[in-house]
Design a protein around this motif. Structure first.
Motif, PDB file in Angstrom:
ATOM      1  N   TYR A 152      52.348 112.140  78.034  1.00 26.87           N
ATOM      2  CA  TYR A 152      52.130 113.532  77.859  1.00 26.87           C
ATOM      3  C   TYR A 152      52.843 114.066  76.480  1.00 26.87           C
ATOM      4  CZ  TYR A 152      51.856 118.701  78.889  1.00 26.87           C
ATOM      5  OH  TYR A 152      51.468 119.863  78.851  1.00 26.87           O
ATOM      6  N   GLU A 153      54.126 113.522  76.480  1.00 26.50           N
ATOM      7  CA  GLU A 153      54.888 113.957  74.914  1.00 26.50           C
ATOM      8  C   GLU A 153      54.380 113.131  73.948  1.00 26.50           C
ATOM      9  OE1 GLU A 153      56.969 116.306  74.555  1.00 26.50           O
ATOM     10  OE2 GLU A 153      56.993 116.900  76.621  1.00 26.50           O
ATOM     11  N   LEU A 154      54.007 111.937  74.205  1.00 22.37           N
ATOM     12  CA  LEU A 154      53.161 111.066  73.205  1.00 22.37           C
ATOM     13  C   LEU A 154      51.752 111.822  72.515  1.00 22.37           C
ATOM     14  CD1 LEU A 154      53.745 107.509  73.953  1.00 22.37           C
ATOM     15  CD2 LEU A 154      54.645 108.637  71.961  1.00 22.37           C
ATOM     16  N   CYS A 155      51.269 112.571  73.579  1.00 26.44           N
ATOM     17  CA  CYS A 155      49.871 113.136  73.089  1.00 26.44           C
ATOM     18  C   CYS A 155      50.104 114.596  72.717  1.00 26.44           C
ATOM     19  CB  CYS A 155      49.091 113.082  74.486  1.00 26.44           C
ATOM     20  SG  CYS A 155      48.576 111.490  74.790  1.00 26.44           S
ATOM     21  N   ASP A 156      51.315 115.114  72.104  1.00 20.89           N
ATOM     22  CA  ASP A 156      51.790 116.368  71.947  1.00 20.89           C
ATOM     23  C   ASP A 156      51.504 117.410  72.973  1.00 20.89           C
ATOM     24  OD1 ASP A 156      52.841 115.312  69.494  1.00 20.89           O
ATOM     25  OD2 ASP A 156      50.857 115.368  68.698  1.00 20.89           O
ATOM     26  N   ARG A 157      51.834 117.046  74.077  1.00 20.91           N
ATOM     27  CA  ARG A 157      51.504 117.980  75.249  1.00 20.91           C
ATOM     28  C   ARG A 157      49.998 118.322  75.414  1.00 20.91           C
ATOM     29  NH1 ARG A 157      56.450 119.164  77.208  1.00 20.91           N
ATOM     30  NH2 ARG A 157      55.867 121.165  78.083  1.00 20.91           N
ATOM     31  N   ASN A 158      49.153 117.654  74.810  1.00 20.61           N
ATOM     32  CA  ASN A 158      47.896 117.654  75.187  1.00 20.61           C
ATOM     33  C   ASN A 158      47.230 117.122  76.563  1.00 20.61           C
ATOM     34  OD1 ASN A 158      44.793 117.184  75.175  1.00 20.61           O
ATOM     35  ND2 ASN A 158      44.844 117.575  72.842  1.00 20.61           N
ATOM     36  N   VAL A 159      47.036 118.177  77.291  1.00 24.77           N
ATOM     37  CA  VAL A 159      46.442 117.572  78.718  1.00 24.77           C
ATOM     38  C   VAL A 159      45.192 116.728  78.866  1.00 24.77           C
ATOM     39  CG1 VAL A 159      45.767 118.462  81.238  1.00 24.77           C
ATOM     40  CG2 VAL A 159      47.563 119.609  79.868  1.00 24.77           C
ATOM     41  N   SER A 160      44.270 117.129  78.104  1.00 17.98           N
ATOM     42  CA  SER A 160      43.138 116.216  77.961  1.00 17.98           C
ATOM     43  C   SER A 160      43.207 114.844  77.472  1.00 17.98           C
ATOM     44  CB  SER A 160      41.863 116.958  77.442  1.00 17.98           C
ATOM     45  OG  SER A 160      41.562 118.215  77.908  1.00 17.98           O
ATOM     46  N   GLU A 161      44.044 114.788  76.387  1.00 20.01           N
ATOM     47  CA  GLU A 161      44.089 113.509  75.883  1.00 20.01           C
ATOM     48  C   GLU A 161      45.119 112.601  76.745  1.00 20.01           C
ATOM     49  OE1 GLU A 161      44.376 110.223  73.135  1.00 20.01           O
ATOM     50  OE2 GLU A 161      42.755 111.916  73.367  1.00 20.01           O
ATOM     51  N   THR A 162      46.079 113.017  77.470  1.00 22.13           N
ATOM     52  CA  THR A 162      46.770 112.525  78.162  1.00 22.13           C
ATOM     53  C   THR A 162      46.108 111.854  79.524  1.00 22.13           C
ATOM     54  OG1 THR A 162      48.807 113.838  77.589  1.00 22.13           O
ATOM     55  CG2 THR A 162      48.690 112.776  79.813  1.00 22.13           C
ATOM     56  N   ALA A 163      45.403 112.877  79.995  1.00 25.31           N
ATOM     57  CA  ALA A 163      44.486 112.603  81.259  1.00 25.31           C
ATOM     58  C   ALA A 163      43.491 111.219  80.740  1.00 25.31           C
ATOM     59  CB  ALA A 163      43.554 113.675  81.658  1.00 25.31           C
ATOM     60  N   ARG A 164      42.886 111.497  79.470  1.00 19.99           N
ATOM     61  CA  ARG A 164      41.911 110.144  79.213  1.00 19.99           C
ATOM     62  C   ARG A 164      42.573 108.872  79.049  1.00 19.99           C
ATOM     63  NH1 ARG A 164      40.882 107.539  74.901  1.00 19.99           N
ATOM     64  NH2 ARG A 164      42.293 108.631  73.548  1.00 19.99           N
ATOM     65  N   ARG A 165      44.013 108.966  78.568  1.00 22.20           N
ATOM     66  CA  ARG A 165      44.760 107.683  78.238  1.00 22.20           C
ATOM     67  C   ARG A 165      45.457 107.195  79.540  1.00 22.20           C
ATOM     68  NH1 ARG A 165      48.500 108.276  72.733  1.00 22.20           N
ATOM     69  NH2 ARG A 165      46.811 108.896  71.349  1.00 22.20           N
ATOM     70  N   LEU A 166      45.456 108.001  80.432  1.00 23.90           N
ATOM     71  CA  LEU A 166      45.868 107.773  81.993  1.00 23.90           C
ATOM     72  C   LEU A 166      44.879 107.125  82.772  1.00 23.90           C
ATOM     73  CD1 LEU A 166      49.027 109.937  82.432  1.00 23.90           C
ATOM     74  CD2 LEU A 166      48.849 107.452  81.678  1.00 23.90           C
ATOM     75  N   SER A 167      43.675 107.498  82.261  1.00 25.94           N
ATOM     76  CA  SER A 167      42.374 107.208  83.284  1.00 25.94           C
ATOM     77  C   SER A 167      42.493 108.016  84.589  1.00 25.94           C
ATOM     78  CB  SER A 167      42.051 105.802  83.468  1.00 25.94           C
ATOM     79  OG  SER A 167      42.127 105.074  82.425  1.00 25.94           O
ATOM     80  N   MET A 168      42.874 109.412  84.178  1.00 23.11           N
ATOM     81  CA  MET A 168      43.090 110.293  85.321  1.00 23.11           C
ATOM     82  C   MET A 168      42.256 111.626  84.891  1.00 23.11           C
ATOM     83  SD  MET A 168      46.811 111.857  86.285  1.00 23.11           S
ATOM     84  CE  MET A 168      47.603 110.484  86.775  1.00 23.11           C
ATOM     85  N   HIS A 169      41.719 112.251  86.264  1.00 19.45           N
ATOM     86  CA  HIS A 169      41.120 113.246  86.126  1.00 19.45           C
ATOM     87  C   HIS A 169      42.225 114.542  85.400  1.00 19.45           C
ATOM     88  CE1 HIS A 169      38.753 117.037  87.004  1.00 19.45           C
ATOM     89  NE2 HIS A 169      37.745 116.277  87.340  1.00 19.45           N
ATOM     90  N   ARG A 170      41.460 115.453  84.570  1.00 19.17           N
ATOM     91  CA  ARG A 170      42.535 116.305  84.025  1.00 19.17           C
ATOM     92  C   ARG A 170      42.923 117.362  85.087  1.00 19.17           C
ATOM     93  NH1 ARG A 170      41.912 121.369  81.962  1.00 19.17           N
ATOM     94  NH2 ARG A 170      39.875 121.643  82.595  1.00 19.17           N
ATOM     95  N   ARG A 171      42.348 117.608  86.062  1.00 14.29           N
ATOM     96  CA  ARG A 171      42.832 118.736  86.917  1.00 14.29           C
ATOM     97  C   ARG A 171      43.957 118.019  87.633  1.00 14.29           C
ATOM     98  NH1 ARG A 171      37.313 120.827  89.338  1.00 14.29           N
ATOM     99  NH2 ARG A 171      36.633 121.763  87.218  1.00 14.29           N
ATOM    100  N   THR A 172      43.955 116.636  88.218  1.00  5.12           N
ATOM    101  CA  THR A 172      44.897 116.025  88.842  1.00  5.12           C
ATOM    102  C   THR A 172      46.145 116.127  87.898  1.00  5.12           C
ATOM    103  OG1 THR A 172      43.169 114.615  89.984  1.00  5.12           O
ATOM    104  CG2 THR A 172      45.251 113.769  89.992  1.00  5.12           C
ATOM    105  N   LEU A 173      45.855 115.635  86.709  1.00  4.68           N
ATOM    106  CA  LEU A 173      47.227 115.500  85.781  1.00  4.68           C
ATOM    107  C   LEU A 173      47.793 117.085  85.765  1.00  4.68           C
ATOM    108  CD1 LEU A 173      48.850 114.301  83.770  1.00  4.68           C
ATOM    109  CD2 LEU A 173      47.104 114.610  82.130  1.00  4.68           C
TER     110      LEU A 173
END
Length: 183
Positions: A152-173
């Protein structure tokens, strides 16, 4: 606080701390000074290399990822100017590949953050013996939470990008990020 025999440190107690997290490096410098070291801090690769060439220390703690480059450049400079320097590489992005690279560049040990001053002191003063297992290892839930926070910090606190990189649904994240860290 660990009881350290000053003879164990040797006559040269100089310590270089290289980390771009100013509050962390200031706290660590105070803690290491209480343990008998003579710390000097640097917050960039350039500053670390400058100290390594002008005043090579007996000990060093170097963060792997710095704003202006890779901490392994500082490790290389330390090895070149003082081959006997005991170097511990610290990182919040622990991985086997980076640990192997750090040792190949000349680090004597490698620790993942969060590491306290006792862990760092033990790593600096160890002479090749295997470290004991941690008394309070992180739970699997805590390790997962820490990993999510790092990404999340590596993605500059961008939830959508973090969810994509973690292969996780955005709402779950979002639900995970809204909760407190597990013990």
């Amino acid at each position: 606080m660990a009881d350290i025999d000053m003879a164990e440190l040797g006559p040269d107690r100089t310590l270089l701390l290289v980390d771009d997290d100013a509050p962390f490096v200031a706290r660590l410098a105070r803690a290491m000074e209480k343990r008998g070291f003579l710390p000097e801090t640097a917050e960039s690769v350039a500053a670390g290399k400058a100290v390594a060439s002008s005043r090579p220390p007996a000990y060093a703690v170097v963060d792997l990822r710095l704003e202006d480059g890779n901490g392994l450049e500082v490790v290389e400079a330390l090895r070149a100017s003082r081959p006997a320097c005991r170097i511990v590489v610290l990182t919040g992005y622990g991985a086997i590949a980076t640990a192997v690279a750090a040792v190949k560049f000349g680090a004597t040990d490698y620790l993942s953050k969060p590491a306290d001053a006792n862990d760092i002191t033990n790593a600096l003063l160890s002479r090749g013996e295997a470290p004991p297992p941690p008394e309070n290892p992180m739970s699997a839930d805590r390790v997962r939470w820490e990993h999510i926070q790092r990404v999340y910090e590596l993605c500059d606190r961008n939830v959508s990008e973090t969810a994509r990189r973690l292969s996780m649904h955005r709402r779950t994240l979002q639900r995970i990020l809204a909760k407190r860290s597990p013990k």
